[in-house]
Design a protein around this motif. Structure first.
Motif, PDB file in Angstrom:
ATOM      1  N   CYS A 191       0.831  -1.195  -0.065  1.00 54.49           N
ATOM      2  CA  CYS A 191       0.063  -0.041  -0.158  1.00 54.49           C
ATOM      3  C   CYS A 191       0.823   1.268  -0.004  1.00 54.49           C
ATOM      4  O   CYS A 191       2.220   1.090   0.062  1.00 54.49           O
ATOM      5  CB  CYS A 191      -1.026   0.035   1.250  1.00 54.49           C
ATOM      6  SG  CYS A 191      -2.326  -1.015   1.066  1.00 54.49           S
ATOM      7  N   ALA A 231      -8.399   0.890  -2.035  1.00 59.03           N
ATOM      8  CA  ALA A 231      -8.769   0.567  -0.494  1.00 59.03           C
ATOM      9  C   ALA A 231      -7.939   0.878   0.436  1.00 59.03           C
ATOM     10  O   ALA A 231      -6.849   0.719   0.068  1.00 59.03           O
ATOM     11  CB  ALA A 231      -8.946  -1.282  -1.090  1.00 59.03           C
ATOM     12  N   VAL A 242      -3.284   3.197   1.203  1.00 54.95           N
ATOM     13  CA  VAL A 242      -4.188   2.489   0.368  1.00 54.95           C
ATOM     14  C   VAL A 242      -3.419   1.809  -0.769  1.00 54.95           C
ATOM     15  O   VAL A 242      -2.528   1.807  -0.934  1.00 54.95           O
ATOM     16  CB  VAL A 242      -5.057   3.584  -0.399  1.00 54.95           C
ATOM     17  CG1 VAL A 242      -5.950   4.537   0.662  1.00 54.95           C
ATOM     18  CG2 VAL A 242      -4.208   4.638  -1.179  1.00 54.95           C
ATOM     19  N   ASP A 243      -4.458   0.664  -1.365  1.00 52.23           N
ATOM     20  CA  ASP A 243      -3.784   0.033  -2.425  1.00 52.23           C
ATOM     21  C   ASP A 243      -4.129   0.577  -3.721  1.00 52.23           C
ATOM     22  O   ASP A 243      -4.527   1.709  -4.012  1.00 52.23           O
ATOM     23  CB  ASP A 243      -4.352  -1.511  -2.241  1.00 52.23           C
ATOM     24  CG  ASP A 243      -5.668  -1.426  -2.655  1.00 52.23           C
ATOM     25  OD1 ASP A 243      -6.241  -0.689  -3.179  1.00 52.23           O
ATOM     26  OD2 ASP A 243      -6.315  -2.688  -2.299  1.00 52.23           O
ATOM     27  N   GLY A 270      -7.263  -3.726   2.567  1.00 53.23           N
ATOM     28  CA  GLY A 270      -6.809  -3.166   1.273  1.00 53.23           C
ATOM     29  C   GLY A 270      -5.136  -3.670   1.202  1.00 53.23           C
ATOM     30  O   GLY A 270      -4.562  -4.185   2.159  1.00 53.23           O
ATOM     31  N   CYS A 292      -5.588   0.297   3.673  1.00 51.02           N
ATOM     32  CA  CYS A 292      -4.793  -0.882   4.080  1.00 51.02           C
ATOM     33  C   CYS A 292      -5.332  -1.181   5.360  1.00 51.02           C
ATOM     34  O   CYS A 292      -5.223  -2.404   5.808  1.00 51.02           O
ATOM     35  CB  CYS A 292      -3.587  -0.324   4.100  1.00 51.02           C
ATOM     36  SG  CYS A 292      -2.180  -1.421   4.228  1.00 51.02           S
TER      37      CYS A 292
END
Length: 330
Positions: A241, A256, A251-252, A262, A258
């Protein structure tokens, strides 16, 4: 997590073409056994040092990442002064230069237990016989904690330090550290969490590149492949991420969070490479390649199906990181 089983028998793992979208590990010769490796280049002579999980933390040296690696001995041959089960079988070393000293963070625990603590040893040279054990950093856990205090990773953010850690339970946590990076200076916070299954996330590593802090971690079953082979995809793989902050907001690739499951895959099993994990990243430095502009190297341990799936057969792998749309690729 186990006693060292390797010898100095030479392995040669050659670079191959792309397999299933991933490049095979780069070449390695000499003492190429690895588990949760930490690699750092000594500034005085550009010699590479490789530290491994197990016993008193094995030290091997080489003039380049491809070797030949030579085992020199152990950083803490008598183990840690931390009074916990596992204090002679130290896990997940993480080595950095802080000021004029080299710091080695390590974990003391036993398999499946939350009775864990993160320790610290220091050295001015990294040579065998030069390490001083300082004992516990104060980052520790019991069954009363939401986390497991193993798998340490230090990151410097300006003049501040943060220690990332964690394994299973509520996954990856972070704690701010004192100005000398020896003790926590605040409360821990959760920076990655996968609520599914057994939450099999551990071995985090964070690095900064081109405006982002990238959080990598190992997801899945790490060990014992020769006894019980996990279901396909349940073995170790490397996840990622990113965030513009080192402390939150990861976030990924799909956006999404983490902390809400995510995570994008950076490297997974392919070809004869099985269960890559225990990863870290280092820049291209002197003594490796003539073109220092190539950027960053991902390194890790993995099982080669043609060599063996047992923990004592794991090998040291590395790849030059490529980049696509702001994300690392292998």
């Amino acid at each position: 997590m186990f006693s060292l089983l390797q010898s100095a028998t030479a392995f040669l793992i050659t670079t191959a073409s792309l397999v299933q979208g991933y490049a095979d590990p780069g070449a390695c010769s000499g003492a190429c056994w690895a588990h949760d490796p930490s690699v750092i280049q000594r500034t005085s002579d550009n010699l590479y040092f490789k530290f491994n999980t197990g016993s008193g933390v094995e030290i091997a040296t080489a003039s380049s990442l491809s070797g030949p690696w030579t085992i020199k001995g152990y950083a803490l041959p008598n183990g840690s002064k931390i009074d916990l089960t596992g204090n002679t079988d130290l896990w997940a070393p993480d080595v950095h230069k802080v000021g004029d000293l080299y710091y080695m963070y390590y974990a003391v625990s036993s398999f499946g237990s939350q009775n864990s603590a993160i320790g610290l040893a220091t050295s001015s040279t990294m040579d065998v016989g030069s390490w001083t054990d300082l004992g516990s950093t104060g980052v520790a856990s019991t069954s009363a904690k939401p986390y497991n205090a193993i798998d340490p990773n230090l990151i410097a953010v300006g003049s501040s330090y943060y220690l990332n850690f964690g394994s299973f339970w509520n996954d990856i946590y972070q704690v701010p550290m004192s100005s000398d990076a020896k003790k926590p200076s605040g409360s821990s916070s959760n920076i990655e969490y996968d609520s599914t299954g057994t939450h099999p996330c551990e071995g985090s590593y964070m690095f900064y590149y081109d405006g982002y802090y990238f959080l990598l971690w190992s997801h899945g079953i790490c060990c014992g492949y020769d006894t019980t082979l996990p279901a396909t995809g349940a073995e170790y793989k490397i996840m990622m991420c990113r965030s513009t902050s080192a402390t939150s907001g990861f976030v990924d690739q799909s956006g999404a969070a983490c902390t809400s499951g995510g995570g994008s895959v950076l490297l997974a099993s392919h070809g004869t490479t099985y269960g890559p994990g225990g990863q870290q990243v280092l820049p291209f430095l002197l003594g490796v390649f003539t073109d220092s502009s190539k950027g960053l190297v991902l390194y890790y341990h993995y099982a080669n199906k043609n060599v063996g799936l047992g923990d004592g057969s794991y090998l040291f792998g590395w790849n030059v990181l490529g980049w696509s749309n702001g994300w690392p690729t292998v």
